[in-house]
Design a protein around this motif. Structure first.
Motif, PDB file in Angstrom:
ATOM      1  N   SER A   1      22.199  65.062  64.519  1.00  0.00           N
ATOM      2  CA  SER A   1      23.167  66.080  64.939  1.00  0.00           C
ATOM      3  C   SER A   1      23.427  67.064  63.803  1.00  0.00           C
ATOM      4  O   SER A   1      23.432  68.269  64.031  1.00  0.00           O
TER       5      SER A   1
ATOM      6  N   TYR B   1      27.208  74.697  75.735  1.00  0.00           N
ATOM      7  CA  TYR B   1      27.703  73.777  74.704  1.00  0.00           C
ATOM      8  C   TYR B   1      26.704  73.633  73.573  1.00  0.00           C
ATOM      9  O   TYR B   1      27.043  73.682  72.389  1.00  0.00           O
TER      10      TYR B   1
ATOM     11  N   GLY C   1      22.553  70.924  63.576  1.00  0.00           N
ATOM     12  CA  GLY C   1      23.584  71.912  63.304  1.00  0.00           C
ATOM     13  C   GLY C   1      23.156  72.896  62.229  1.00  0.00           C
ATOM     14  O   GLY C   1      23.529  74.045  62.246  1.00  0.00           O
TER      15      GLY C   1
ATOM     16  N   ARG D   1      26.285  77.362  71.787  1.00  0.00           N
ATOM     17  CA  ARG D   1      27.419  77.912  71.048  1.00  0.00           C
ATOM     18  C   ARG D   1      28.336  76.866  70.453  1.00  0.00           C
ATOM     19  O   ARG D   1      29.180  77.175  69.614  1.00  0.00           O
ATOM     20  N   GLY D   2      28.238  75.731  70.894  1.00  0.00           N
ATOM     21  CA  GLY D   2      29.171  74.708  70.426  1.00  0.00           C
ATOM     22  C   GLY D   2      30.423  74.718  71.263  1.00  0.00           C
ATOM     23  O   GLY D   2      30.645  75.650  72.044  1.00  0.00           O
ATOM     24  N   PRO D   3      31.217  73.757  71.014  1.00  0.00           N
ATOM     25  CA  PRO D   3      32.384  73.608  71.867  1.00  0.00           C
ATOM     26  C   PRO D   3      33.453  74.674  71.611  1.00  0.00           C
ATOM     27  O   PRO D   3      34.281  74.958  72.460  1.00  0.00           O
ATOM     28  N   TYR D   4      33.354  75.293  70.469  1.00  0.00           N
ATOM     29  CA  TYR D   4      34.412  76.266  70.163  1.00  0.00           C
ATOM     30  C   TYR D   4      33.931  77.699  70.261  1.00  0.00           C
ATOM     31  O   TYR D   4      34.619  78.625  69.847  1.00  0.00           O
TER      32      TYR D   4
ATOM     33  N   GLU E   1      28.992  76.732  65.839  1.00  0.00           N
ATOM     34  CA  GLU E   1      28.841  75.465  65.112  1.00  0.00           C
ATOM     35  C   GLU E   1      28.771  74.329  66.112  1.00  0.00           C
ATOM     36  O   GLU E   1      29.399  74.384  67.149  1.00  0.00           O
ATOM     37  N   VAL E   2      28.004  73.423  65.631  1.00  0.00           N
ATOM     38  CA  VAL E   2      27.890  72.214  66.461  1.00  0.00           C
ATOM     39  C   VAL E   2      28.762  71.156  65.839  1.00  0.00           C
ATOM     40  O   VAL E   2      28.653  70.886  64.640  1.00  0.00           O
ATOM     41  N   ARG E   3      29.565  70.619  66.660  1.00  0.00           N
ATOM     42  CA  ARG E   3      30.466  69.581  66.146  1.00  0.00           C
ATOM     43  C   ARG E   3      29.643  68.338  65.848  1.00  0.00           C
ATOM     44  O   ARG E   3      28.958  67.829  66.730  1.00  0.00           O
TER      45      ARG E   3
END
Lengths: 253, 172
Positions: free
Chosen positions: A247, A227, A251, A230-233, A237-239
């Motif tokens: 944050s 997470y 990012g 790589r981020g949630p997607y 990108e970090v949400r």
């Protein structure tokens, strides 16, 4: 004291014991004429001998009375069954009974004689129906002595019986205690066994849980890492978190 | 029946035992029986009771006296057995006999010096010396009664006298 004194003194003792000879007596006589110490020793030995004879002499009247008493009791005892020495305890009781009976008869006879003598005296009529005070005292004394003896003997028997009974009870209590102790020992052993088994089971279960927790933690850690990287997607990108500058700056990195 | 009948004649086994003949034996042997009992229990009253009991038991059992068996050792054996029984049975006697060895010279009155000294002797010396003085000063009678040799009796008497001499002259 020269070397001969010891021998002479031995002869003196033998002489008192009735083992002597004319030669020995002559040797003693000649020696003491010369030796004052042995003369003194002989005097002392003779003094001891005199004291011992006097001591025995004091009992002479008692022995004569004993002989007469036994002879007086022979008829009474002869009717009793023959005693077995192995059962002397019981035999003694019977003998004592016989002795007591004999004594009573003897004293009674003596009293009767005294009474009949009194009949010929001036106060004969008054004395005829009564025991003389001496005879009565003798009867009472003998009876009391015998009763005392019997009581003492009975007491001994009762004490022995009580002792046996107490010993048996103690043995019984000890045996009961042993049984109880054995039972307790068995219960303790079985309880310890159970506890050990339960402990083993619990340990295995804790180990299993800990392993599961470790696995879960590892999975969670991997997910968090993914997470964060790589981020949630999955695009890197970090949400952005709401209102969180850190944050957004993270990012940008 | 004469007294001799008891002294080895098979008639001793007869069921008809003559009371006057036994009375004669009592007169002759009572002293040695009494002396043995006194030597064993060292108490005049107990010795008197035991001696009388011995003579009465002897009268009851005279029929069992074997032919050729002499009366004196036989009756003394009965006395010895009765004394041993009495000592075993009577706790008081046992305790008294134990106390004998513990009692000091200062515990008894002056006039009982000799009796006290005899009390201190061990039984194997005490019995012969008591029998000697209470039964006519005859060493051979002691040997006969105790069934030991005459030289053994002389030895014991000598030891007893030597010990008595020392005991009577110990310092207070």
């Amino acid at each position: 004291m020269d070397a001969g004194c010891g021998e002479i003194r031995k002869m003196m003792v033998d002489q008192l014991n009735g083992r002597t000879s004319a030669d020995a007596e002559e040797a003693i006589r000649l020696h003491v004429a010369e030796c004052e110490a042995c003369q003194a020793y002989q005097d002392e030995l003779l003094g001891d001998d005199r004291l011992l004879s006097e001591w025995a002499g004091r009992e002479e009247s008692g022995m004569t009375a004993g002989i007469e008493r036994v002879i007086g009791l022979l008829d009474a005892v002869w009717e009793q069954p023959v005693l077995d020495t192995r059962r002397a305890g019981r035999g003694r009781l019977r003998l004592q009974g016989a002795i007591a009976a004999g004594l009573l008869i003897g004293v009674g006879l003596a009293a009767g004689l005294a009474g009949s003598r009194a009949l010929s005296g001036p106060h004969g009529q008054a004395a005829a129906g009564a025991l003389s005070p001496e005879a009565r005292a003798a009867v009472i004394e003998e009876v009391l002595a015998r009763v005392r003896g019997e009581i003492e003997q009975s007491g001994t028997v009762v004490r022995q019986e009580l002792r046996t009974e107490v010993a048996q009870q103690i043995e019984k209590v000890a045996a009961d205690l042993d049984t109880v102790l054995d039972r307790d020992r068995q219960w303790l052993a079985s309880t310890l066994n159970d506890m050990e088994q339960r402990h083993r089971t619990d340990r295995a279960s804790v180990h299993g849980d800990l392993a599961k927790l470790a696995r879960m933690t590892e999975t969670e850690f991997a997910r968090t890492r993914q997470y964060m990287v790589r981020g949630p997607y999955g695009g890197g990108e970090v949400r952005p978190r709401e209102g969180g500058e850190r944050s957004s700056s993270r990012g940008q990195l | 029946m004469s007294r001799g009948a008891y002294e080895g004649n098979p008639a001793a086994r007869s069921h008809v035992v003559d009371r006057p003949a036994y009375a004669e034996l009592v007169r002759e042997h009572y002293r040695c029986v009494y002396a043995l009992c006194l030597g064993m229990v060292f108490n005049h009253e107990d010795a008197r009771d035991l001696a009388q009991e011995t003579m009465l038991v002897g009268f009851q059992k005279i029929r069992h006296l074997e032919a050729g068996e002499r009366f004196r050792p036989w009756i003394l054996q009965i006395a010895r057995n009765l004394c041993i029984d009495a000592i075993r049975r009577d706790r008081a006697t046992r305790q008294r006999l134990v106390r004998l060895t513990q009692r000091g010279r200062e515990d008894r009155p002056e006039h009982t010096d000799v009796a006290w000294a005899v009390e201190q002797l061990p039984r194997e010396l005490r019995v012969p010396i008591v029998m000697f003085y209470f039964d006519g000063k005859r060493a051979e009678a002691i040997a006969d009664g105790l069934n030991i040799s005459r030289s053994n009796v002389y030895k014991r008497l000598q030891d007893a006298r030597t010990r008595l001499y020392e005991l009577l002259r110990e310092d207070h």
